[in-house]
Design an enzyme around this catalytic site. Structure first.
Site, PDB file in Angstrom:
ATOM      1  N   LEU A 100       0.837  -1.201   0.000  1.00  0.00           N
ATOM      2  CA  LEU A 100       0.000   0.000   0.000  1.00  0.00           C
ATOM      3  C   LEU A 100       0.870   1.248   0.000  1.00  0.00           C
ATOM      4  CD1 LEU A 100      -2.779   1.313   0.122  1.00  0.00           C
ATOM      5  CD2 LEU A 100      -2.679   1.130   2.606  1.00  0.00           C
ATOM      6  N   TYR A 101       1.985   1.200   0.725  1.00  0.00           N
ATOM      7  CA  TYR A 101       2.911   2.343   0.717  1.00  0.00           C
ATOM      8  C   TYR A 101       3.333   2.665  -0.707  1.00  0.00           C
ATOM      9  CZ  TYR A 101       7.339   4.860   1.149  1.00  0.00           C
ATOM     10  OH  TYR A 101       8.359   5.768   1.002  1.00  0.00           O
ATOM     11  N   ALA A 102       3.742   1.639  -1.444  1.00  0.00           N
ATOM     12  CA  ALA A 102       4.153   1.834  -2.830  1.00  0.00           C
ATOM     13  C   ALA A 102       3.015   2.386  -3.674  1.00  0.00           C
ATOM     14  CB  ALA A 102       4.651   0.512  -3.412  1.00  0.00           C
TER      15      ALA A 102
END
Length: 440
Positions: A250-252
Site C-alpha cells: 500500500l505504501y508503494a
C-alpha cells in the site's frame, strides 16, 4: 423563556383557589372534576415549562462550553501571532546571492532534517513544518528539531492536511521552492494502519499542492517518491522509464498515486514538479523503523534479529544509499528546478515534470549489512533467518542513476562500510553506549 415563566401561576392551595364563603363546601362538592382538572393542568403546565427551562439552560451551557473550547484551542494553538510570524520570516530569509526560500515538510524527519541543514548551511532560507506524530519515537524528532533550531531553522508544529496553517505560511512568505518529505513511511506498517497512508501520502499531498497552485507566485515543487513504486518489476537496474503499475505494498501504491497526482497538477496548473525515487536511505539521525537501525538496537541489547530471505533461499538485497549522497541529489533537484508557469491557480504555459532515481547503484545483501554492523559494534548478532512473509517487501532494489547523474550532477560516493561506520558512531554517541570511545 423568563417572560413566559413570570406569567405562569404556581399551584394554589384549596383555600386560595376558592373564596371563603358559606357556600364553599357546596361549591367544592359541586365541582370536584373541574378542580382536579385545574390542579392537573396547573401541575402539567409548570412541569412542561420547567422542562423547557432546563433544556434551554443546558443548550446555553453547551453552546458556551463550545465557545470556550474553541477559544481555548485558538489561544493555545502552537502557531500564529506576531512573534510566530517573525520567526517564520527570519527563518525564510536567505543569505546568499541567488538564494531560495524553501518550505520543507517533514522537516523533523530523517531526510528532512539533513536537507534543511544543508540548505541553511549554504545560505538558503528554510521554514520547516512537521506534525511530530508517534509512528516512531517523537523524542528523536524533537531532538532533530532542537538541532535545526540551533542552526537557525524554525520548524512549525503542524500538519500538511491543515489548509489553514499552509495558507498562513504562504501568506507570510513567498516561497520559491517546496521540498516535500512529509509522508507516512514504512512498508509493513500499512498492514496495521492503512488509513494513515491515504491520509498522509494522498490527502496531505493534494492539500499541499492546492496551496502551491493557489500561491502567487507558485513555487517549484520537489518531493520524495520512492523506489517502492517499481514494485514487482524484475528488470534490473530500475530505470525511470520502467513500468510502475504493479505495486507490492500500500505504501508503494500511495507513492505511485502521488506521481500521478503531481503530474495532474503539473498539467492543469503549471506547477514545476520534480519527483525523487529514494533507494533505502540510511545514516545518522535515521528512522528507528528501518532494519539497519533496529538491528543495531537489538544487537546491542542482546536480542535476536530476524533476517528475511526470498524464494529459493535467495538473500534479500537493497541499494543502500547514504544520507549525504541523497542530500546532494535533493539540492541538485532544487537547483535545477525551473519556475512554475502558473499564477494564482491559472496556468500560463507548460511546466517541467521530472522524475529521478537517487540510489547508490551497488546493492548489498542484508546478511552483508549485519556482518558490517557486527564488526563496528563488536558484538555478534543472534540471528533468526526466515522466509519473507507476504507483507509488501520486495526481494531486491537496484537503481539506474544515469538520468540523475546527467541532469542533477548526482554522484554517490559513500559505500556501505563507510556509511554504516558513521551511523554506528552516531548511534553509540546519541544513545550513550560508547561514552565517547571512537568506533574503529
Amino acid at each position: 423563556m423568563q417572560k413566559l415563566m413570570r406569567g405562569t401561576m404556581p399551584p394554589l392551595e384549596d383555600d386560595e383557589l376558592f373564596p371563603s364563603t358559606p357556600g364553599k363546601v357546596k361549591l367544592e362538592r359541586a365541582l370536584p372534576i373541574s378542580r382536579q382538572l385545574q390542579r392537573c393542568f396547573a401541575s402539567t403546565s409548570t412541569t412542561f415549562l420547567w422542562a423547557l427551562f432546563f433544556i434551554a439552560l443546558t443548550a446555553s451551557y453547551l453552546s458556551f462550553q463550545t465557545f470556550v473550547d474553541t477559544g481555548s484551542r485558538y489561544f493555545s494553538a502552537s502557531w500564529g501571532g506576531i512573534q510566530w510570524e517573525k520567526q517564520v520570516r527570519n527563518s525564510a530569509q536567505f543569505h546568499r546571492s541567488g538564494g531560495m526560500s524553501v518550505l520543507v515538510t517533514g522537516a523533523a524527519g530523517f531526510v528532512g532534517t539533513h536537507v534543511s541543514l544543508a540548505l541553511r548551511k549554504r545560505g538558503d532560507g528554510v521554514v520547516g513544518i512537521d506534525n511530530f506524530n508517534n509512528y516512531y519515537d517523537p523524542s528523536l524528532k524533537k531532538a532533530r528539531k532542537t538541532l535545526l533550531n540551533g542552526h537557525g531553522v524554525f520548524v512549525v508544529e503542524g500538519d500538511v492536511n491543515d489548509a489553514r496553517i499552509l495558507a498562513k505560511l504562504f501568506d507570510i512568505v513567498a516561497f520559491s521552492h517546496v521540498m516535500h518529505f512529509a509522508a507516512q513511511a514504512g512498508v509493513r506498517y500499512a498492514m496495521e494502519n492503512p488509513h494513515s497512508y491515504v491520509h498522509s501520502n494522498v490527502a496531505g499531498l493534494v492539500n499541499l499542492l492546492e496551496a502551491c497552485k493557489s500561491a502567487n507566485p507558485q513555487p517549484a515543487f520537489v518531493w520524495a517518491s520512492s523506489s517502492s513504486v517499481y514494485g514487482l518489476n524484475d528488470k534490473v537496474p530500475f530505470t525511470e522509464s520502467d513500468r510502475t503499475d504493479q505495486p507490492a505494498s500500500l505504501y508503494a501504491a500511495t507513492k505511485k498515486a502521488g506521481e500521478e497526482i503531481t503530474h495532474t497538477y503539473n498539467h492543469i496548473y503549471g506547477l514545476s514538479i520534480t519527483g525523487l525515487r529514494f533507494f533505502t536511505v540510511y545514516g545518522p539521525w535515521g528512522r528507528p523503523d528501518m532494519a539497519y537501525f533496529f538491528f543495531t538496537r537489538n544487537i546491542l541489547q542482546g536480542k535476536p534479529i530476524t533476517i528475511y530471505r526470498g524464494k529459493n533461499r535467495v538473500e534479500l538485497a537493497r541499494d543502500f544509499t547514504y544520507i549525504d549522497d541523497v542530500v546532494k541529489g535533493c539540492l541538485g533537484a532544487l537547483d535545477t528546478a525551473e519556475k512554475s508557469t502558473g499564477s494564482g491557480g491559472k496556468k500560463r504555459g507548460p511546466a517541467p515534470y521530472r522524475i529521478y532515481n537517487l540510489g547508490n547503484t551497488q546493492p548489498e545483501t542484508v546478511p552483508t549489512l549485519v556482518r558490517i554492523l557486527e564488526k563496528y559494534l563488536k558484538v555478534k548478532a543472534k540471528k533468526n533467518v526466515v522466509d519473507m512473509p507476504g507483507n509488501g517487501d520486495v526481494p531486491f532494489t537496484h537503481a539506474n542513476i544515469t538520468l540523475a547523474r546527467r541532469e542533477l550532477g548526482y554522484k554517490p560516493t559513500t559505500d556501505l562500510q563507510t556509511g554504516l561506520k558513521k551511523f554506528v558512531r552516531w548511534y553509540l554517541s546519541y544513545y550513550g553506549y560508547n561514552h565517547g570511545n571512537p568506533v574503529n
